[in-house]
Design an enzyme around this catalytic site. Structure first.
Site, mmCIF file in Angstrom:
data_model
loop_
_atom_site.group_PDB
_atom_site.id
_atom_site.type_symbol
_atom_site.label_atom_id
_atom_site.label_comp_id
_atom_site.label_asym_id
_atom_site.label_seq_id
_atom_site.Cartn_x
_atom_site.Cartn_y
_atom_site.Cartn_z
ATOM 1 N N GLU A 76 7.704 11.466 -5.128
ATOM 2 C CA GLU A 76 8.776 10.958 -4.258
ATOM 3 C C GLU A 76 9.372 9.710 -4.879
ATOM 4 O O GLU A 76 8.662 8.897 -5.473
ATOM 5 C CB GLU A 76 8.271 10.655 -2.842
ATOM 6 C CG GLU A 76 7.415 9.425 -2.747
ATOM 7 C CD GLU A 76 7.085 8.987 -1.316
ATOM 8 O OE1 GLU A 76 7.759 8.062 -0.820
ATOM 9 O OE2 GLU A 76 6.136 9.526 -0.731
ATOM 10 N N THR A 102 10.468 6.452 1.905
ATOM 11 C CA THR A 102 11.009 5.301 2.632
ATOM 12 C C THR A 102 12.349 5.650 3.284
ATOM 13 O O THR A 102 13.322 4.900 3.210
ATOM 14 C CB THR A 102 11.116 4.051 1.711
ATOM 15 O OG1 THR A 102 9.935 3.968 0.914
ATOM 16 C CG2 THR A 102 11.202 2.764 2.505
ATOM 17 N N LYS A 133 1.830 11.364 7.371
ATOM 18 C CA LYS A 133 1.368 10.350 6.409
ATOM 19 C C LYS A 133 0.626 9.268 7.196
ATOM 20 O O LYS A 133 1.202 8.636 8.085
ATOM 21 C CB LYS A 133 2.606 9.775 5.710
ATOM 22 C CG LYS A 133 2.348 8.552 4.865
ATOM 23 C CD LYS A 133 3.626 8.177 4.137
ATOM 24 C CE LYS A 133 3.906 6.714 4.238
ATOM 25 N NZ LYS A 133 5.033 6.289 3.428
#
Length: 212
Positions: A44, A73, A133
């Protein structure tokens, strides 16, 4: 959106999401083939990295074969639109943003939202999270994953934050479905020194620990 969709086959070969944050575009282009050669498959690029959207686009163009390339993010709908426009194949967030999760579910894009408490984690899961997550994971360690899985074994969990070579096996044994690793994986010193062979060996050490 990317023509190429997220590959679970690739992810399951090496269930680790490498997190690229604040690394220059030139270095990212050098890192991606090394990452792949080391057997790692999912990466990512965080949206708070300067030029992130362009980096995602370029990564898919040049190294997309054999890699899952996503955006991290992602905190807002604007971030999400920018990431998907660049071709991100999956989305990672540090928080629960209902609109972002629902939008990904609707578009059938895997979404790994960040959550910490059992209630947050369960809420993210019921909103349609592909995997939750657990962030920051170091605060409570591998035992926390085991404790969460006991009553809620349907959850798919991706501990992130403080995962290292020393504790990754313990997280996997506790029931983690994958791991998110940033600074520990992308060793700043090796990257600054352009020691690509050293970095590949470092990646391989992480890859070898994924086999329980």
């Amino acid at each position: 959106m990317s023509d190429r969709t997220f590959s679970w086959e690739l992810f399951n070969k090496a269930p680790l999401v490498g997190i690229i944050r604040n690394i220059s575009p030139d270095d990212v282009q050098k890192i991606l083939p090394i990452y792949k050669e080391a057997g790692l498959t999912t990466i990512e690029i965080t949206m708070n990295t300067p030029g992130a959207a362009e980096m995602i686009r370029l990564a898919l163009e040049t190294e997309g074969e054999g890699l899952n390339i996503g955006a991290g993010t992602v905190c807002t709908k604007d971030d999400l639109e920018m990431a998907l426009e660049a071709g991100a194949q999956f989305i990672v967030t540090p928080i629960i943003n209902k609109k972002v999760i629902k939008s990904c579910v609707k578009k059938k894009v895997p979404i790994f939202p960040g959550a910490f408490t059992p209630t947050e984690i369960y809420n993210a899961w019921t909103l349609g999270a592909t995997m939750v997550k657990i962030y920051p994971a170091t605060s409570l360690g591998p035992e926390y994953i085991k404790d969460l899985k006991a009553p809620m074994n349907q959850l798919k969990l991706l501990p992130t934050g403080g995962v290292s070579l020393e504790n990754m096996s313990a997280f996997l044994k506790s029931g983690a479905n994958g791991l998110g690793v940033g600074g520990q994986l992308f060793d700043k010193k090796l990257i600054q020194e352009q020691d690509w062979e050293g970095l590949k060996a470092h990646f391989r050490r992480f890859h070898s620990k994924l086999a329980l």
